[in-house]
Structures are given as C-alpha cells and as structure tokens.
Write a protein that holds these residues in place. Structure first.
Motif, PDB file in Angstrom:
ATOM      1  N   SER A 543       0.851  -1.185   0.000  1.00 16.05           N
ATOM      2  CA  SER A 543       0.000   0.000   0.000  1.00 16.05           C
ATOM      3  C   SER A 543       0.886   1.234   0.000  1.00 16.05           C
ATOM      4  CB  SER A 543      -0.923   0.011   1.222  1.00 16.05           C
ATOM      5  OG  SER A 543      -1.654   1.210   1.299  1.00 16.05           O
ATOM      6  N   ASN A 544       0.707   2.098  -1.004  1.00 21.18           N
ATOM      7  CA  ASN A 544       1.514   3.324  -1.135  1.00 21.18           C
ATOM      8  C   ASN A 544       3.011   3.018  -1.106  1.00 21.18           C
ATOM      9  OD1 ASN A 544      -0.838   4.983  -1.168  1.00 21.18           O
ATOM     10  ND2 ASN A 544      -0.938   4.861   1.063  1.00 21.18           N
ATOM     11  N   GLY A 545       3.383   1.911  -1.750  1.00 23.08           N
ATOM     12  CA  GLY A 545       4.789   1.538  -1.856  1.00 23.08           C
ATOM     13  C   GLY A 545       5.363   0.790  -0.677  1.00 23.08           C
ATOM     14  N   THR A 546       4.595   0.588   0.395  1.00 26.11           N
ATOM     15  CA  THR A 546       5.083  -0.110   1.593  1.00 26.11           C
ATOM     16  C   THR A 546       4.559  -1.539   1.587  1.00 26.11           C
ATOM     17  OG1 THR A 546       5.090   1.945   2.854  1.00 26.11           O
ATOM     18  CG2 THR A 546       5.175  -0.112   4.098  1.00 26.11           C
ATOM     19  N   SER A 547       5.471  -2.514   1.647  1.00 26.64           N
ATOM     20  CA  SER A 547       5.092  -3.914   1.631  1.00 26.64           C
ATOM     21  C   SER A 547       4.397  -4.285   2.946  1.00 26.64           C
ATOM     22  CB  SER A 547       6.318  -4.801   1.430  1.00 26.64           C
ATOM     23  OG  SER A 547       5.992  -6.154   1.666  1.00 26.64           O
ATOM     24  N   THR A 611      -0.805  -2.147  -4.426  1.00 25.04           N
ATOM     25  CA  THR A 611      -0.039  -2.978  -5.358  1.00 25.04           C
ATOM     26  C   THR A 611      -0.489  -4.423  -5.219  1.00 25.04           C
ATOM     27  OG1 THR A 611       1.867  -1.506  -5.125  1.00 25.04           O
ATOM     28  CG2 THR A 611       2.268  -3.685  -6.083  1.00 25.04           C
ATOM     29  N   PHE A 612      -0.759  -5.059  -6.363  1.00 26.51           N
ATOM     30  CA  PHE A 612      -1.231  -6.443  -6.400  1.00 26.51           C
ATOM     31  C   PHE A 612      -0.282  -7.280  -7.241  1.00 26.51           C
ATOM     32  CE2 PHE A 612      -4.825  -3.633  -5.815  1.00 26.51           C
ATOM     33  CZ  PHE A 612      -5.554  -4.229  -4.801  1.00 26.51           C
ATOM     34  N   GLU A 620      -0.803  -1.864 -10.198  1.00 24.03           N
ATOM     35  CA  GLU A 620      -1.305  -0.959  -9.172  1.00 24.03           C
ATOM     36  C   GLU A 620      -2.713  -0.476  -9.520  1.00 24.03           C
ATOM     37  OE1 GLU A 620       2.614   1.141  -7.208  1.00 24.03           O
ATOM     38  OE2 GLU A 620       1.614   2.163  -8.872  1.00 24.03           O
ATOM     39  N   ALA A 621      -3.442  -0.071  -8.476  1.00 26.87           N
ATOM     40  CA  ALA A 621      -4.776   0.507  -8.655  1.00 26.87           C
ATOM     41  C   ALA A 621      -5.042   1.469  -7.518  1.00 26.87           C
ATOM     42  CB  ALA A 621      -5.843  -0.584  -8.699  1.00 26.87           C
ATOM     43  N   LYS A 622      -5.769   2.522  -7.810  1.00 26.20           N
ATOM     44  CA  LYS A 622      -6.084   3.558  -6.806  1.00 26.20           C
ATOM     45  C   LYS A 622      -7.448   3.285  -6.180  1.00 26.20           C
ATOM     46  CE  LYS A 622      -6.429   8.590  -6.244  1.00 26.20           C
ATOM     47  NZ  LYS A 622      -6.359   9.900  -6.960  1.00 26.20           N
ATOM     48  N   VAL A 623      -7.520   3.407  -4.847  1.00 20.24           N
ATOM     49  CA  VAL A 623      -8.782   3.185  -4.130  1.00 20.24           C
ATOM     50  C   VAL A 623      -9.702   4.386  -4.355  1.00 20.24           C
ATOM     51  CG1 VAL A 623      -9.871   2.784  -1.900  1.00 20.24           C
ATOM     52  CG2 VAL A 623      -7.615   1.800  -2.383  1.00 20.24           C
TER      53      VAL A 623
END
Length: 820
Positions: A543-547, A611-612, A620-623
């Motif tokens: 999420s937002n680049g953080t695993s 990120t999926f 990636e996809a935006k919520v």
C-alpha cells in the motif's frame, strides 16, 4: 368491632394459631392478594422464560454443533500433536480426526479434481452422515470404502462398484454421499467431495510435505471439559478453534439469538419487579391505619415484624407453588407454536429454572417489600388521628437494594449489551421524565375547559410525583417496545442472511470460450441467474509503496489472514446490486473498490495506491470507493473489484450463480455432463438446513418477544390501576364540593388520556434511541426507522387507558351515587 377486639389481645397472647388465622384473613380480605399475584407472576414468568430459553438455547447449540459435527473442532494447517489428543482423552472427551486435501480422481474415461475428506470410523461425532449404497444405507465410513458426491457420478462417468483412482489408491465406489452434516460455503475453493477412511490416506500418496492439507480434530464431551481443553492448549500459527458460535453464518445467528434471549429475560424481570414494588407500596399505604391502630392498642415492633413476616412467608410459599405450576403451564403453552420446529425429544431443563425463578423472586421481594414494610412498621400510633404525623424513617432501608443490584452485577458481568440497555434506559428515563413535566407545565399556562384544566392541575400538582409517574409509565411502554423492535430487526437481518431468492448453485471455472454458451444453456432452461463475474486469483502485496509483509515483520506481528493467501479478484463496469457504497464513487480509470471490513483491518483509505500480484505480474490501482458487503447472503462477493482497464489483459475464468429447485437434480447433472470442465457447487442441502435453523430461531424469538410484551402490558395495567384506585378519596372530595359526575368523569378521562399520550410519545422516542444503540453496538447491525411504532405505541397506551378507566369508572363513581 370483632376484628379490633381480636387485635387488642394479640400483643398479649401472641398465639401462633391466631397469627396464622389473621395472616390467612389478611391474604384473603386485605390488600396482600395483589402482592401474591405479582409475586406469582414473577415466578411464573421467570420460570417459563428461563425454561424455554434453556430449551431453545440447547436446541440452537445442538443445531450448531450438528453443523460442526462435534462440540468443538481444532483446525490446523499441520498435523495435530498427539499431546493435544492425549490431553483431551484424559479429560473424558471423545476424539475423532479428519484430513482434508485436494487431488485428482481418475475413472476409465474421465478425471476430476476432488476434495477428499479422510475420516475416522466414528465420524461424525454429532449430526447424521447419510451414505447410500446400491441396496444399503450407512452412517459411517469403513476402511477401503469410497463415497462420492452425486455429481461426480456424471463427471467421472461411473456407477456403484466401478474402480476410481484417488491419487495412487484404487478404490471401488461404495455409493453416494446423500447427506453430509458439515456445512461450509466458499464458492471459490470447493470441489466435489469424496469420503474415504483415514486408514487409506497413505495409500493415496496425496499428502506430501508442503502440500495444501488441512487437519482437524473433533471433540465431544462436557462443556467444562471443553473449556478446560481450550485453556490448556496453546495454539500455534495456522491453528484455530471452531465452535457453534464461530462457525460462519450459523454461528453469527446463534450468538445474536443468545444475546436476545438474555436481554429479553432481564427486561421481563425488570418489568415484573417494578410491578411487585408498586403493588407492595400500594399495600403498605393501605395498611398504615391498621398498623397505627395496633400500635395504639399496645403492639410492639417485634410483634409487628412477626405478624408481617409470617404473612409474607405464607404468601411466598403460596406464590412459589402457584408460580411454578403456572410457569410450567405457561412454558408448555409457549412451546405450542414451536411444535413443528422442536425436536421430538426435548432437552431436559434440570432444576435451574426452579432455582432461578425462586431466587429472582426472593431477591426482588426483599427490597420491593422490605423498603415499604420498614416504613409501615415505623408508622406512629398518632397516625390513627393524623396520617401526616409519621416518624422519620431512616434511609438505611434502601440498602436492601444492594441485594438485587449485586446479583445483577454478578449475572450481567461484562455483557456490554446489558450495560448499554440499562444505561440507555436510565438516561432516557431521566430526560423523558423531565420533558414530560415541562410539557405539562406548558399546557397548564394555557386556558382550557374546566375538566381539562382540572386534569392538568391534578397532573402538575407535584412535579416530582408527576415525573415519577410519567417515567414509570414511559419505561413500561418503552421496554415492551424494545423487546418487540429488537425481535423485528433481528428477523429482518436474518432474512437478508438467506433471502428466499438466494442462489443455491455456483458454476465456476467457466472458460472464456464457454461463457456465452453456458449462460444461453441456463436461459434455455428458464433458470434465473446472475451476471457473469470474471475471476482471477492474486495477492495484495503493498500500500503506497510499503510492503505489508515487511511491515508486519518490522512490527513483529502476524500478517492479516488475507495477506497470507491468494484472493479472488474481479472487475465490473457497474456496482453489484447487492453491494452498497459507503465512501467514494464507483469506477474510474485504474481504480479499485475495497470491501470495508478488509479496508478497516489493513488501514486502507480513500486515495491509497495498492499494489497487487497476479501470476508474478505486479500492477497498481487507486482506491476510489469502499463498499459494504453482506457476506452471508450466498451471493458472489469480493474483497476487491477493479475497473475493467486494470485487468483486461489478464486471463480469467468466469463465475455465475443461479437457483434451482430440489427436484431439478437431473438438470444439474445434465449441465455437468455437457460442460465437464465447469465446476458446479450445489448448496441446496446447506441452504435448506440454514433455512430450518433460521425458522426455528425466528419462531422462538417471536414467542419470547410476545411473553415480554405481555409482561410490559401487565406493568402498564398495574400502574394505571393503582393510580386510579388512589383517586377514590379525591373524587369523593370533589363531589362534596359540588362537582358533577360528568365533570369528574371527564376529568379522569382527560388526566389519564394525557398521561397515556405523553408517555406513549416519549416511550416511542426512547425505544427508538435504545434500539438504535443496541443494534449498533450490541448486535452490530444497521439501525432502522420504525414508522409504525409512532402510531402503534401511543395507540396501545390509549387503548389500555380506555379499557381500564371504562372498567373502573363505575366503582369510582359509586360513592357519588350513595351521596346522591
């Protein structure tokens, strides 16, 4: 004069025989019979309700455990330690084991991926397993047997007696699984079921290190032994306890039903207790002149206590016997509507309802009667001539309230639902009583007709008394409304759990080439079906680049269960009809909609970039939206739904759900033959069993709610009756001052009509508020508006007043006839 003559010699003789005779006379001719009736009703209601609650709860528990096939289950991703099984056996528990795995089944002509359940000879410990052979029926699996789900016969093109390879083991088909008691629902991870014996697992060669295998240990025995086992076993990652309260949709229903049963019981006790306290207060007020007369003739406090306690002891014995008998009859009557739903062999109630009803009555009677009796015994002899000349009574008598309050604390404990109810009731009653007094005060400032003006003057004479009367009447109406509204909201929620049109078959793994042909086949057979859902499996990784996994490792915590496995993704142009947006807007390029439960657990917010990973390909996809999803409605639901542009190039299979009747099995088999690569998940048996469970619980709650409403109506009737009986002396005074019968009658009608209308409206406000709190925080449901309540509750209050005043008015006006 004969009674006074007897009374004058009582303090001297103190004959036990004479005390008994007077006690019986007081019970019959005095004012103690309403106390006896109230006490009898408390015992009868508590006995009937606790007995029925106990039976219903045992039945619900048995239903839940039958679905679980045991009293308790330990599910594990690794073999269960023998120490766990040994510990369970030493505590007297019956133990059984099961291994589940997926493998290929091969016949001479076809093959199929199947879900194998390897069970012991004693499976199931609860519930009924029905296995149908060529000419035999069986309830347990034996070594060397192979039992297939019905649709596997067409998928594998086999019949009973044919050989089928399960992994490396060749087994002959013993018959069909006619009924499997274990309910489970996951349309994405289910395959046709196969039952084999645990002794044949090694022959299959399908259980390998690193394989996807699930292990289960089943336990059956006494509840205290089960609780002790859970406290002694320290679970390791991948292990979880399953019970009737945690088993999916059925566990949720049972847990909420138990909460409602407990809440109904305590509300009935509160209303019955209020009825008893009011009746006792009326009794002591009516006997003050008698006690004052006895004191003037030489009676001492000690003798008065002996006299009164003798009466009350006799009264309690009579009430206990009649209450238990009436309660037994009432419990039988309450079971009549449930006759078709209850099992033939009803569970025993034991001695608990007897002890509970008598103990509750005693705990309620001690302060309810004792507080009034202390004041009665302290009545001054001067009160024979001057009723206002009474000794000051110490407030220590209110310490008797500690007995029921302490018992309530022990009983309720940490039950947040009860505390929410009690706190809400107390707060609302204080506010509503103040509003009622204010409303009466405002009405008195206006000019009205003589009868209404006199009624308002009577109501508003003492703000404290008026507030107490309004609070009591409002509380009784509010409590009966709460019981019924909660029952209605729960039943409505359960109807959404499994609506009548819910799909009961899922078709999975439909290829892109077959999707149009498959839906056309359903249309040709007039089968109503859902739209096609593309399905692809993948993982949420960041999420937002953080695993997420790295974040969990840094925090030293276990990652959320949804992060440790592949999830099912789909994409759609439109929002599914059975989903509701709670935040954001649907759609948008490169967007994803997130289910609110997983969003809360993982801290996902609007605008986050997720990120999926699908088939090792990240994207990636935006919520852009968060959805409310009802997971229990047996419809296709997903954690993540993407906009089509995000996943348009990824290969997917399709899912469709539809509903067929119990007699359409051949149609389902035909679909299986025509489309052998499509997996069919038949949920008809599970759906019908859940419907039966919901029907049982719904009828039970309706009966219990009706009993609660009757208790509330009894309290309202008692309040109004006592209030009217206290008007007798005032009415005589009004007539002496020249008021006509018509004026007095109109005044009474206005007074009680206004009280009923004000209490009815305030009770409606209060009931809506308390139910909203309970539904939101106690049952975790969405609060609803109840428009019919705003007409129904004031109407009920007015009808009660109409019936009671119409009944008592001739008695109230009788002295006026004598005067005339």
């Amino acid at each position: 004069m004969s009674e006074l003559s007897e009374m004058s010699v009582v303090p001297a003789k103190r004959s036990p025989h004479m005390l008994l005779r007077w006690s019986l006379r007081e019970l019959w001719q005095g004012q103690l019979w309403p106390v006896a009736v109230a006490l009898t009703l408390i015992i009868a209601c508590v006995f009937a309700l606790s007995a029925l609650v106990m039976r219903v709860e045992k039945i619900m528990t048995d239903q839940g455990r039958s679905v679980l096939t045991a009293d308790l289950v330990l599910r594990s991703g690794n073999p269960i330690s023998s120490d766990v099984l040994t510990t369970a056996k030493t505590q007297g528990l019956t133990v059984s084991q099961q291994v589940r795995f997926g493998t290929m089944a091969f016949s001479d002509s076809n093959m199929q991926l199947v879900s194998v359940k390897a069970v012991a000879s004693d499976f199931p410990l609860r519930g009924s397993l029905a296995l149908k052979g060529k000419n035999t029926l069986a309830a347990h699996v034996k070594p060397g047997e192979l039992w297939l789900a019905e649709r596997l016969f067409s998928l594998l093109d086999v019949k009973i007696g044919d050989a089928v390879m399960i992994g490396d083991a060749e087994l002959n088909v013993s018959g069909v699984i006619a009924q499997d008691p274990e309910l489970s629902f996951n349309p994405f991870n289910q395959m046709p079921a196969v039952l084999i014996h645990a002794d044949d697992v090694e022959r299959t060669g399908a259980v390998q290190l690193g394989g996807r295998v699930s292990y289960r240990a089943y336990f059956m025995g006494a509840d205290n032994a089960l609780e002790q086992l859970q406290s002694q076993i320290e679970l390791v990652p991948g292990q979880r306890w399953l019970s009737e309260s945690t088993q999916g949709r059925t566990g949720d229903v049972i847990d909420r039903a138990r909460q409602y049963l407990s809440l109904t019981l305590i509300l009935v006790i509160l209303m019955a207790s209020a009825t008893l306290a009011l009746t006792c207060q009326h009794y002591t007020s009516s006997r003050r002149s008698t006690v004052a007369m006895m004191k003037s003739l030489g009676a001492q406090k000690r003798w008065l206590w002996r006299w009164l306690l003798g009466q009350l002891s006799l009264l309690f014995v009579i009430a206990a016997i009649s209450g238990v008998l009436l309660g037994s009859l009432l419990e039988w009557l309450l079971r009549l509507p449930l006759g078709d739903m209850l099992p033939a062999q009803l569970p025993s109630i034991g001695v608990t309802p007897y002890i509970t009803s008598l103990l509750v009555a005693l705990l309620v009677a001690i302060p309810g009667v004792g507080i009034s009796l202390v004041r009665l015994v302290n009545t001054s002899a001067v009160a024979v001539m001057q009723s206002q000349a009474d000794h000051q009574v110490s407030s220590w008598r209110f310490a008797l309230l500690l007995l029921p309050v302490s018992a309530l604390l022990l009983w309720v404990g940490g039950n947040s639902l009860m505390w929410i109810t009690l706190a809400g009731l107390i707060t609302l009653l204080a506010v509503l009583a103040a509003l009622g007094v204010l409303l009466v005060s405002l009405l008195r400032r206006k000019s009205w007709g003589a009868a209404l003006q006199l009624a308002l003057s009577r109501i508003g004479r003492s703000p404290l008394v008026t507030g107490a009367q309004l609070a009591a009447l409002t509380a009784s109406l509010m409590l009966l409304a709460i019981i019924w509204l909660l029952r209605t909201d729960l039943l409505q929620d359960w109807q959404q759990t499994l609506p009548s049109d819910a799909p009961n078959v899922f078709a999975l793994n439909i290829s892109d080439a077959e999707r149009d042909a498959y839906t056309q086949a359903l249309d040709a057979k007039d089968i109503d079906h859902s739209s096609l859902y593309p399905v692809i499996r993948g993982r949420l990784v960041a999420s937002n680049g953080t695993s997420y996994l790295e974040q969990a490792q840094e925090q030293g915590s276990e990652p959320d269960e949804a992060l440790r496995r592949e999830l099912n993704f789909t994409w759609r142009e439109q929002l599914p009809l059975h989903n509701t947006l709670s935040q954001g807007e649907w759609g948008g390029v490169g967007s994803v909609s997130v289910e609110q439960g997983i969003a809360k657990r993982l801290g996902i917010a609007m605008g986050d970039m997720l990120t999926f990973n699908v088939n090792s390909l990240p994207f990636e996809a935006k919520v852009t939206s968060i959805r409310e999803v009802e997971w229990r409605n047996m419809r296709p639901n997903f954690y993540f739904i993407f906009s089509p542009d995000v996943m348009v190039d990824l290969p997917a299979t399709y899912l469709v759900s539809f509903r067929i009747g119990a007699e359409q099995s051949e149609l389902l088999n035909g679909l299986g033959r025509d489309y052998p690569t499509v997996s069919l998940l038949d949920l008809r048996t599970m759906a019908s069993r859940i419907q039966v469970l919901l029907q049982q619980i719904s009828l039970s709650l309706s009966v219990l709610a009706a009993l609660g409403v009757v208790s509330g109506l009894l309290l309202v009737f008692t309040l109004l009756r006592l209030g009217l009986s206290q008007r007798q002396q005032e009415i005589t005074l009004y007539r002496t001052l020249g008021a006509s019968r018509q004026r007095i009658s109109a005044t009474v009608w206005w007074e009680y009509g206004l009280m009923a209308m004000i209490a009815g409206v305030m009770a409606t406000f209060g009931a809506e508020g308390v139910v909203a709190l309970l539904v939101s925080f106690g049952f975790e449901l969405t609060p609803q508006w109840h428009p019919l309540l705003w007409l129904g509750l004031p109407a009920v209050a007015m009808l009660l007043v109409l019936a009671l005043v119409q009944t008592m008015m001739p008695k109230l006006l009788k002295p006026l006839q004598n005067m005339a």
